[in-house]
Design an enzyme around this catalytic site. Structure first.
Site: not given
Ligand SMILES: C[S@@+](CC[C@H](N)C(=O)[O-])C[C@H]1O[C@@H](n2cnc3c(N)ncnc32)[C@H](O)[C@@H]1O
Length: 211
Positions: A42, A116, A120, A152, A191
Site C-alpha cells: 500500500e 494526494d 496544480k 473520491d 479518508y
Molecule cells: C490523502 S492521504 C490518504 C491516506 C490513506 N491512504 C487513506 O486513504 O486514508 C495520502 C497519503 O499519501 C502519502 N504520500 C503521498 N505521496 C507519497 C510518497 N511519494 N511516498 C509515500 N507516501 C506518500 C501522504 O503523506 C498521505 O499520508
C-alpha cells in the site's frame, strides 16, 4: 495537503518493531521474509488502517504499508505494533524510490488509496499515478500483478485512467460508485470513511500489468 505534526507519533516511529529500517536488504526476499505467496504494497498508507484491516482479513497474505509523512507513519507504526495477530510491516520512505526496495516481479498487488491529488500542473509529477511512478510499478509488479486505485477525486481519477492506459496497463475493472454495494472484501481507509459519510461517490479501478 500537509498533515498536522503529531509529536508523540514522530518520536515513537523509530522505536517501532513494525518499521523496516533497511528495506533495501530485503529487496527480492519479501515473500520469504513475510512467509507468504502473495505480496501487497500500500503506497501512501496514511495512518495504516487499511493495511491493518487487510492483514486481519487475509492472514495468509503479506502486507507492506509505505508512508513518507513522519506523523502518519508514526500513528501507523503504533497501530501495527499493537496488533496481536497477523500484521503489516511499515516502510517510512518516499515511494519515488520504490524500485530500491522491491525487485522485479516481486509485488502482486499495489494499493493506491486516496492519493494526494496535487491539482496544480507544476506538482503533477508528485501524483502517485504519474508516469514516473507507473514505470516503477510495472517493474516491481508480478506478471499477473495489479494496481488497485480508489479515490473520491474526479480529476485525479480521470488523469489516472489516461496515465495507466498510456503506460501500457490493461484495465481489469472500473466503478464510479464503489461503496454503493457492500464490499466486505475491501475495508474502508480512514479518508474513505470520511468521504463516504459525506455522501461522496468512491471511484475505483484495477489495472493489470500487461505482459
Ligand atoms: C490523502 S492521504 C490518504 C491516506 C490513506 N491512504 C487513506 O486513504 O486514508 C495520502 C497519503 O499519501 C502519502 N504520500 C503521498 N505521496 C507519497 C510518497 N511519494 N511516498 C509515500 N507516501 C506518500 C501522504 O503523506 C498521505 O499520508
Amino acid at each position: 495537503m500537509r498533515m498536522r505534526r503529531i509529536k508523540w507519533a514522530v518520536e515513537y516511529l523509530p522505536t517501532s518493531s513494525s518499521l523496516i529500517k533497511e528495506p533495501e536488504q530485503l529487496k527480492g526476499k519479501w515473500k520469504e521474509f513475510l512467509q507468504t505467496d502473495r505480496l501487497h504494497l500500500e503506497i501512501g498508507c496514511g495512518k495504516g488502517g487499511y493495511s491493518a484491516a487487510m492483514a486481519s482479513l487475509y492472514p495468509e497474505e503479506g502486507f507492506i504499508a509505505l508512508e513518507y509523512n513522519d506523523s502518519a507513519a508514526g500513528v501507523a507504526a503504533k497501530k501495527f505494533d499493537e496488533i496481536k495477530g497477523h500484521k503489516p510491516v511499515l516502510l517510512w520512505k518516499n515511494a519515488a524510490y520504490v524500485t530500491d526496495w522491491f525487485g522485479e516481479n516481486e509485488v502482486d498487488v499495489i494499493h493506491l488509496n486516496f492519493s494526494d491529488p496535487w491539482p496544480k500542473h507544476r506538482t503533477a509529477k508528485r501524483r502517485l499515478s504519474s508516469p514516473r511512478f507507473l514505470e516503477q510499478y510495472k517493474s516491481i509488479l508480478a506478471p499477473n500483478g495489479e494496481v488497485q486505485m480508489k479515490t473520491d477525486n474526479e480529476d485525479l481519477f480521470a488523469y489516472s485512467l489516461l496515465a495507466f492506459q498510456d503506460a501500457g496497463f490493461r484495465m481489469d475493472d472500473v466503478t464510479l460508485n464503489f461503496r454503493k454495494e457492500p464490499h466486505d472484501e475491501d475495508p474502508m481507509t480512514e479518508y474513505e470513511a470520511k468521504f463516504v459519510a459525506q455522501g461522496h461517490p468512491i471511484y475505483r479501478c484495477v489495472w493489470k500489468r500487461n505482459k
